[in-house]
Scaffold this motif. Structure first.
Motif, PDB file in Angstrom:
ATOM      1  N   SER A  38      -4.243  -1.905 -18.661  1.00  0.00           N
ATOM      2  CA  SER A  38      -4.768  -0.809 -17.781  1.00  0.00           C
ATOM      3  C   SER A  38      -3.858   0.453 -17.925  1.00  0.00           C
ATOM      4  CB  SER A  38      -4.391  -1.466 -16.443  1.00  0.00           C
ATOM      5  OG  SER A  38      -4.325  -0.695 -15.344  1.00  0.00           O
ATOM      6  N   SER A  41      -5.026   2.332 -20.650  1.00  0.00           N
ATOM      7  CA  SER A  41      -6.525   3.213 -20.173  1.00  0.00           C
ATOM      8  C   SER A  41      -6.386   4.475 -19.328  1.00  0.00           C
ATOM      9  CB  SER A  41      -7.694   2.150 -19.716  1.00  0.00           C
ATOM     10  OG  SER A  41      -7.212   1.888 -18.566  1.00  0.00           O
ATOM     11  N   GLN A  42      -5.370   4.553 -18.770  1.00  0.00           N
ATOM     12  CA  GLN A  42      -5.223   5.584 -17.844  1.00  0.00           C
ATOM     13  C   GLN A  42      -4.574   6.740 -18.501  1.00  0.00           C
ATOM     14  OE1 GLN A  42      -3.323   4.842 -13.887  1.00  0.00           O
ATOM     15  NE2 GLN A  42      -3.613   2.604 -14.245  1.00  0.00           N
ATOM     16  N   ILE A 253       0.420  18.413 -13.889  1.00  0.00           N
ATOM     17  CA  ILE A 253       1.041  16.994 -14.543  1.00  0.00           C
ATOM     18  C   ILE A 253       0.942  17.462 -15.930  1.00  0.00           C
ATOM     19  CG2 ILE A 253       0.871  14.730 -14.839  1.00  0.00           C
ATOM     20  CD1 ILE A 253      -0.493  14.453 -12.174  1.00  0.00           C
ATOM     21  N   LEU A 277       4.479  10.493 -26.283  1.00  0.00           N
ATOM     22  CA  LEU A 277       5.398   9.681 -25.497  1.00  0.00           C
ATOM     23  C   LEU A 277       5.649  10.124 -23.947  1.00  0.00           C
ATOM     24  CD1 LEU A 277       7.809   9.121 -28.550  1.00  0.00           C
ATOM     25  CD2 LEU A 277       6.061   7.513 -27.326  1.00  0.00           C
ATOM     26  N   GLN A 283       3.064   8.128 -17.312  1.00  0.00           N
ATOM     27  CA  GLN A 283       2.402   6.917 -16.820  1.00  0.00           C
ATOM     28  C   GLN A 283       3.104   5.733 -16.173  1.00  0.00           C
ATOM     29  OE1 GLN A 283      -1.016   6.811 -16.154  1.00  0.00           O
ATOM     30  NE2 GLN A 283      -0.766   4.852 -15.343  1.00  0.00           N
ATOM     31  N   SER A 286       4.627   6.383 -13.045  1.00  0.00           N
ATOM     32  CA  SER A 286       3.963   6.248 -11.843  1.00  0.00           C
ATOM     33  C   SER A 286       3.416   4.877 -11.526  1.00  0.00           C
ATOM     34  CB  SER A 286       2.668   7.417 -12.014  1.00  0.00           C
ATOM     35  OG  SER A 286       1.618   6.764 -12.212  1.00  0.00           O
ATOM     36  N   SER A 287       3.131   3.932 -12.560  1.00  0.00           N
ATOM     37  CA  SER A 287       2.674   2.814 -12.540  1.00  0.00           C
ATOM     38  C   SER A 287       3.692   1.824 -11.890  1.00  0.00           C
ATOM     39  CB  SER A 287       2.263   2.008 -13.730  1.00  0.00           C
ATOM     40  OG  SER A 287       1.037   2.585 -14.138  1.00  0.00           O
ATOM     41  N   ASN A 290       4.128   2.613  -8.480  1.00  0.00           N
ATOM     42  CA  ASN A 290       3.029   1.914  -7.645  1.00  0.00           C
ATOM     43  C   ASN A 290       3.232   0.332  -7.511  1.00  0.00           C
ATOM     44  OD1 ASN A 290       1.465   4.020  -7.077  1.00  0.00           O
ATOM     45  ND2 ASN A 290       0.169   3.813  -8.891  1.00  0.00           N
ATOM     46  N   ARG A 299       7.222   9.363  -6.147  1.00  0.00           N
ATOM     47  CA  ARG A 299       6.735   9.725  -7.626  1.00  0.00           C
ATOM     48  C   ARG A 299       7.010  11.204  -7.996  1.00  0.00           C
ATOM     49  NH1 ARG A 299       0.598   9.480  -9.472  1.00  0.00           N
ATOM     50  NH2 ARG A 299       0.723  11.450  -8.476  1.00  0.00           N
TER      51      ARG A 299
ATOM     52  N   GLN B  83      -6.054   1.516  -9.772  1.00  0.00           N
ATOM     53  CA  GLN B  83      -5.924   0.776 -10.655  1.00  0.00           C
ATOM     54  C   GLN B  83      -4.611  -0.120 -11.132  1.00  0.00           C
ATOM     55  OE1 GLN B  83      -7.130   3.505 -13.587  1.00  0.00           O
ATOM     56  NE2 GLN B  83      -8.269   2.029 -14.919  1.00  0.00           N
ATOM     57  N   ASP B  84      -3.604   0.649 -10.660  1.00  0.00           N
ATOM     58  CA  ASP B  84      -2.266  -0.080 -10.681  1.00  0.00           C
ATOM     59  C   ASP B  84      -2.216  -1.394  -9.836  1.00  0.00           C
ATOM     60  OD1 ASP B  84      -1.239   1.446 -12.669  1.00  0.00           O
ATOM     61  OD2 ASP B  84      -0.319   2.997 -11.255  1.00  0.00           O
TER      62      ASP B  84
END
Lengths: 343, 336
Positions: A38, A41-42, A253, A277, A283, A286-287, A290, A299, B83-84
């Protein structure tokens, strides 16, 4: 030279730390295959845009590409509107997918060439030129779509690019990785790469040395535009619908990623692998936030902190100062162990 | 050589990460998690919704209810949060979409993974199990006009404001208002559907113009959230507070002064707190595989007897009666 290695090591370390922290706070879910997929893919959308910004920055003379996300949206919107007027995405799936992919990349290329010509021929400062084209591209997308979301649909091939895996990796991420590798190779092994970096270091000397200035600039912005088009294609493939104002936060960003990757804002130096990298690090962070259920304002704060850290690392020998165990890192990293009083 | 070993290092890291990923144990969730995702966090409307999510959590300790949202108003950022959360493995998502079309693909992936999806303010969302709306737009528009007519004594000139002519709900509201006004033959609609673009200043100028053009105007029905502020200020400055009626969509906190002075007759809105609770309640019913049928009680004020219809996609469209009309006497009960 060893500074650049330091940046790379730093990025690798940060990525590992983020993965480890994620694993710790989520009890392992963060490292589950599904989440890794996931997250992977972001990355491509923003990663492709960041590479575009990096190329523009390397060209020097205040080079930057602000039109990236606007061009990506325009390529998606324009292709969707024009193609769906004579092709149905559900009836002729293959033809639609191929035409859509070709057209998004084509629109991106065209937009990039416009940027390049304006900058090289009319000598407009890149930041102003791409700010202008950004608004033009966005405005055009609004006019073409009437300000509404445009449906691309999910024809077979296109939806696979957006959603499916190949060897356990999202296809969109593979496309991103391959494109990044190609661009890295071009920068490293072709005369264009050398010209770009040398011109970025000293534009005047480059002109006197007989470098094809116009060609290099147009080529650079065209490449950046093509990457935007590709990003537009991936956005459409994943989201089914495209809209003119998607990803309005991506602009800053992308620049953040590039600066974090140690690309010199004044031009002449930048490495694709660091940009990749750095995009992955953002990413992951930020994930991670979350996952931890933290506010998104945290964030922004964390990203800012990360950016400042990297700027400090770039400017001073902070790594050596703050990390007494750097010796171990250095031995695993292949950068030379030269003393660095001259930095 | 240097570059090669660096790449080996990176490759090693990537492989290690992948390997540890495959052996990483999946965390078992003992309680179902309902994650509410709002358009943007940190604004009063969604802070108010957060109080609803917290209230729901307190009342239902056997589920985990949380709220998150992007720091910037960007559909792409909201998409990443969703998504997360899917990857994190929540049981249900309650989403207030920034842009319903953009998140269709992701919501479909969520549903494919067995996650319950509930939306709000998105009656055109296709990939959702249920969309919860606070009220029927026609009923709301009519209710605003009933209040206006009452204040005007069922006679006199009146006009309407919409955010923009392209705003579907606003047009629905004023059209329903016009229908209601037809019951009172003495009510005369003049210069209808003024566009305000939700800009209090522009609305103020426009309202001053209308007051000059029609010195005998008796009523305004407005739609966008800032319209009451603009029109109210114009009425207030003209010294017409209490003489000209103004009923429109607005929020209690910003409207407080003008409600007190009598420039605003009444404001209509729905309470995001209740909407948040209703979304969570629906999500819970769907998690427990209970049937959501017409007339069901969600246990939330304003949603005691909801209408259930077929939605834009395969899901349900759940319409409550959560509209609130507040005036000088009652607005203090809903301070947000």
């Amino acid at each position: 030279m060893h500074k650049t290695g330091e940046q790379l090591v730093m990025l690798v370390v940060i990525n590992c730390v983020l993965l480890a922290v994620g694993a710790a706070i989520s009890g392992g879910t963060f490292l589950s295959v599904f989440n890794l997929q996931s997250m992977a893919s972001q990355v491509p959308e923003i990663g492709l845009l960041a590479i575009g910004v990096m190329l523009a920055m390397c060209a020097g003379n205040g080079g930057i590409d602000l039109s990236g996300i606007a061009l990506a949206n325009l390529s998606g919107v324009l292709s969707a509107v024009i193609l769906s007027s004579f092709l149905s995405s559900s009836d002729s799936e293959m033809a639609f997918s191929l035409a859509f992919m070709a057209m998004t990349v084509g629109v991106g290329l065209a937009g990039g060439i416009i940027n390049g010509l304006l900058i090289s021929k009319l000598n407009i400062t890149p930041i102003l030129c791409t700010l202008g084209t950004q608004m033009t591209f966005m405005g055009l997308a609004v006019v073409v779509s009437g300000g509404r979301a445009t449906t691309v649909g999910s024809p077979d091939l296109l939806s696979r690019i957006g959603n499916d895996m190949f060897l356990g990796m999202p296809i969109s991420f593979l496309i991103f990785a391959i494109v990044a590798a190609l661009i890295a190779a071009v920068l490293k092994f072709t005369p264009y790469g050398l010209w770009l970096m040398l011109m970025g270091t000293n534009p005047k000397a480059a002109v006197y040395a007989g470098f094809p200035r116009t060609g290099i600039i147009v080529g650079t912005y065209a490449l950046s535009g093509t990457l935007s088009g590709l990003a537009g294609m991936i956005i459409a493939a994943r989201n089914v619908n495209v809209k003119f104002d998607y990803g309005s936060s991506y602009l800053l960003i992308a620049i953040l990623i590039v600066v974090m990757a140690g690309v010199k804002p004044e031009g002449g130096y930048g490495r694709v692998v660091c940009v990749v990298l750095s995009a992955i690090a953002l990413q992951l962070m930020s994930s991670l936030l979350n996952f931890g259920g933290l506010s998104n304002f945290v964030r922004d704060f964390a990203w800012g902190l990360l950016l400042l850290t990297f700027l400090a690392v770039g400017r001073y020998d902070v790594v050596g100062f703050l990390m007494p165990f750097k010796g171990q890192l250095k031995s695993s990293a292949p950068s030379p162990q030269a003393p660095k009083p001259n930095n | 050589m240097k570059a090669i070993s660096k790449h080996i290092l990176i490759g090693g890291v990537a492989i290690t990460a992948l390997l540890s990923g495959t052996v990483g144990p999946l965390m078992a969730q003992d309680k179902p998690v309902i994650a509410t995702v709002v358009k943007i966090s940190g604004i009063p409307w969604f802070d108010r919704m957060n109080t609803g999510v917290e209230a729901y959590q307190e009342a239902n300790p056997d589920v985990v209810a949380t709220q998150s949202g992007p720091a910037t108003a960007d559909a792409a950022q909201q998409l990443q949060i969703i998504q997360d959360l899917i990857a994190k493995g929540v049981t249900a998502l309650a989403v207030v979409p920034m842009d319903p079309a953009v998140i269709e693909g992701t919501l479909k992936r969520a549903m494919d993974r067995g996650i319950v999806v509930v939306t709000h303010e998105a009656d055109n969302q296709k990939n959702t199990h249920a969309d919860v709306e606070a009220f029927d737009n026609t009923d709301y528009g009519a209710a605003l006009n009933v209040r206006l007519a009452e204040c005007m004594g069922n006679k006199g000139k009146w006009t309407t404001f919409v955010g923009s002519l392209g705003s579907r709900t606003h047009i629905q509201w004023v059209t329903a208002g016009e229908e209601n006004a037809k019951k009172h033959p003495d009510m005369q609609l003049v210069d209808p559907n003024n566009e305000s673009f939700d800009d209090a200043n522009a609305t103020y100028e426009k309202a001053k113009e209308i007051l000059r053009k029609h010195p005998d105007i008796k009523g305004f029905q407005t739609s966008a959230g800032n319209d009451v502020l603009g029109v109210g200020r114009a009425i207030d400055e003209a010294g017409l507070s209490g003489k000209v009626c103004l009923v429109g969509t607005g929020l209690p906190n910003p409207s407080a002064d003008l409600l007190e002075s009598g420039a605003i007759t009444a404001i209509g809105f729905w309470d995001p707190q209740k909407a948040g609770m209703a979304m969570n309640a629906v999500a819970r019913l769907l998690i427990e595989k209970k049937e959501v049928k017409d007339g069901i009680d969600l246990g939330v004020p304003g949603y005691e007897k909801v209408t259930v219809k077929k939605g834009a996609g395969d899901g349900l469209l759940i319409v409550g009666n959560g509209m609130v009309l507040a005036d000088k006497a009652t607005y203090k009960e809903h301070m947000f």
